[in-house]
Design a protein around this motif. Structure first.
Motif, short mmCIF file in Angstrom:
data_model
loop_
_atom_site.label_atom_id
_atom_site.label_comp_id
_atom_site.label_asym_id
_atom_site.label_seq_id
_atom_site.Cartn_x
_atom_site.Cartn_y
_atom_site.Cartn_z
N ASN A 47 0.83 -1.19 0.00
CA ASN A 47 0.00 0.00 0.00
C ASN A 47 0.87 1.25 0.00
O ASN A 47 0.62 2.20 -0.75
CB ASN A 47 -0.92 -0.01 1.22
CG ASN A 47 -1.95 1.09 1.18
OD1 ASN A 47 -2.33 1.57 0.13
ND2 ASN A 47 -2.40 1.50 2.35
N THR A 99 1.11 4.07 -3.01
CA THR A 99 0.84 5.47 -2.72
C THR A 99 2.00 6.35 -3.19
O THR A 99 1.78 7.38 -3.83
CB THR A 99 0.59 5.68 -1.22
OG1 THR A 99 -0.53 4.87 -0.82
CG2 THR A 99 0.30 7.13 -0.89
N HIS A 124 2.11 6.39 -7.00
CA HIS A 124 0.85 6.80 -7.60
C HIS A 124 0.31 5.75 -8.57
O HIS A 124 -0.14 6.07 -9.67
CB HIS A 124 1.00 8.15 -8.32
CG HIS A 124 1.49 9.24 -7.43
ND1 HIS A 124 0.71 9.79 -6.43
CD2 HIS A 124 2.69 9.87 -7.36
CE1 HIS A 124 1.41 10.71 -5.80
NE2 HIS A 124 2.61 10.78 -6.33
N GLN A 129 -7.65 0.73 -2.43
CA GLN A 129 -7.50 1.38 -1.13
C GLN A 129 -8.53 0.91 -0.09
O GLN A 129 -8.17 0.59 1.03
CB GLN A 129 -7.60 2.90 -1.29
CG GLN A 129 -6.44 3.52 -2.02
CD GLN A 129 -5.15 3.47 -1.25
OE1 GLN A 129 -5.12 3.37 -0.03
NE2 GLN A 129 -4.04 3.50 -1.97
#
Length: 98
Positions: free
Chosen positions: A48, A52, A55, A60
């Motif tokens: 995760n 993030t 990008h 999520q």
């Protein structure tokens, strides 16, 4: 403890959905081994974080639900049931108010 079995089932279901959505090879989870659970939990957290930072698309909401279920399971295995504690606190507050 029924909550542990329920939470294990939830983790397994969410993890299968997670693996399918990302099209990755699943890591085996040994629900009797805390280290195994922690290892998979950590890999999800790291994945995760990387998504993030880069990008890149990532599920999520699913990841959040899965991490929450993992945390709940680990707490239950340590003898801490937050749901029970929350209910107890709500009942105490209701009895004070009434």
């Amino acid at each position: 403890m029924d909550r542990i079995k329920e939470t294990q089932k939830l983790v397994a279901e969410l993890y299968d959905e997670y693996v399918t959505s990302l099209k990755i090879t699943p890591k085996q989870i040994d629900f009797k081994d805390v280290k195994s659970i922690e290892k998979v939990f950590e890999s999800i957290y790291i994945g995760n974080s990387k998504a993030t930072l880069n990008h890149t698309p990532y599920p999520q909401k699913l990841s959040s639900k899965l991490r929450e279920a993992f945390a709940d399971l680990l707490l239950l295995m340590d003898g801490v049931d937050l749901n029970h504690a929350k209910e107890k606190a709500e009942n105490a507050a209701a009895s004070k108010a009434g």
